[in-house]
Write an enzyme that holds these catalytic residues in place. Structure first.
Site, PDB file in Angstrom:
ATOM      1  N   ARG A  18       0.826  -1.210   0.000  1.00  0.00           N
ATOM      2  CA  ARG A  18       0.000   0.000   0.000  1.00  0.00           C
ATOM      3  C   ARG A  18       0.862   1.263   0.000  1.00  0.00           C
ATOM      4  O   ARG A  18       0.598   2.205  -0.738  1.00  0.00           O
ATOM      5  CB  ARG A  18      -0.981   0.007   1.173  1.00  0.00           C
ATOM      6  CG  ARG A  18      -2.085  -1.035   1.021  1.00  0.00           C
ATOM      7  CD  ARG A  18      -3.032  -1.024   2.187  1.00  0.00           C
ATOM      8  NE  ARG A  18      -2.302  -1.349   3.409  1.00  0.00           N
ATOM      9  CZ  ARG A  18      -2.778  -1.177   4.638  1.00  0.00           C
ATOM     10  NH1 ARG A  18      -3.983  -0.672   4.820  1.00  0.00           N
ATOM     11  NH2 ARG A  18      -2.071  -1.512   5.690  1.00  0.00           N
ATOM     12  N   ASN A  36      -6.319  -2.842   1.527  1.00  0.00           N
ATOM     13  CA  ASN A  36      -6.288  -4.290   1.650  1.00  0.00           C
ATOM     14  C   ASN A  36      -7.710  -4.824   1.629  1.00  0.00           C
ATOM     15  O   ASN A  36      -8.618  -4.210   2.194  1.00  0.00           O
ATOM     16  CB  ASN A  36      -5.631  -4.708   2.961  1.00  0.00           C
ATOM     17  CG  ASN A  36      -4.130  -4.543   2.956  1.00  0.00           C
ATOM     18  OD1 ASN A  36      -3.505  -4.459   1.910  1.00  0.00           O
ATOM     19  ND2 ASN A  36      -3.531  -4.491   4.133  1.00  0.00           N
TER      20      ASN A  36
END
Length: 90
Positions: A18, A36
């Site tokens: 990320r 996620n």
């Protein structure tokens, strides 16, 4: 303007994916988010100039050093939400 929704599969959680995507997207001037998913995948919504979005897709296919990306599903997104920046959610 191009807007895509990516689903990134493989070893992509717990490896800095990320943060990697956030840095790449911001450097390219894109807006949207990365998060996620409960099934272990990562979702990326990116919007911006065509070449920049394509560059982000290529970066997502490679991923950060510790990731092992097996597949990136790329879908055109027709949503109308407005994003002012690129962020990490979820």
């Amino acid at each position: 303007m191009k807007r895509v929704l990516l689903t990134v599969k493989g070893k992509v959680q717990g490896v800095g994916y990320r943060r990697f995507t956030l840095q790449k997207a911001r450097a390219l001037g894109l807006t949207g988010y990365v998060c996620n998913l409960e099934n272990g995948d990562v979702e990326v919504l990116a919007q911006g100039a065509y070449p920049a979005v394509d560059q982000l897709i290529a970066s997502c296919e490679a991923g950060p050093f510790a990731a092992d990306v097996s597949h990136v599903l790329v879908e055109d997104d027709e949503g109308d939400e407005i994003y002012l920046d690129f962020s990490v959610t979820g």
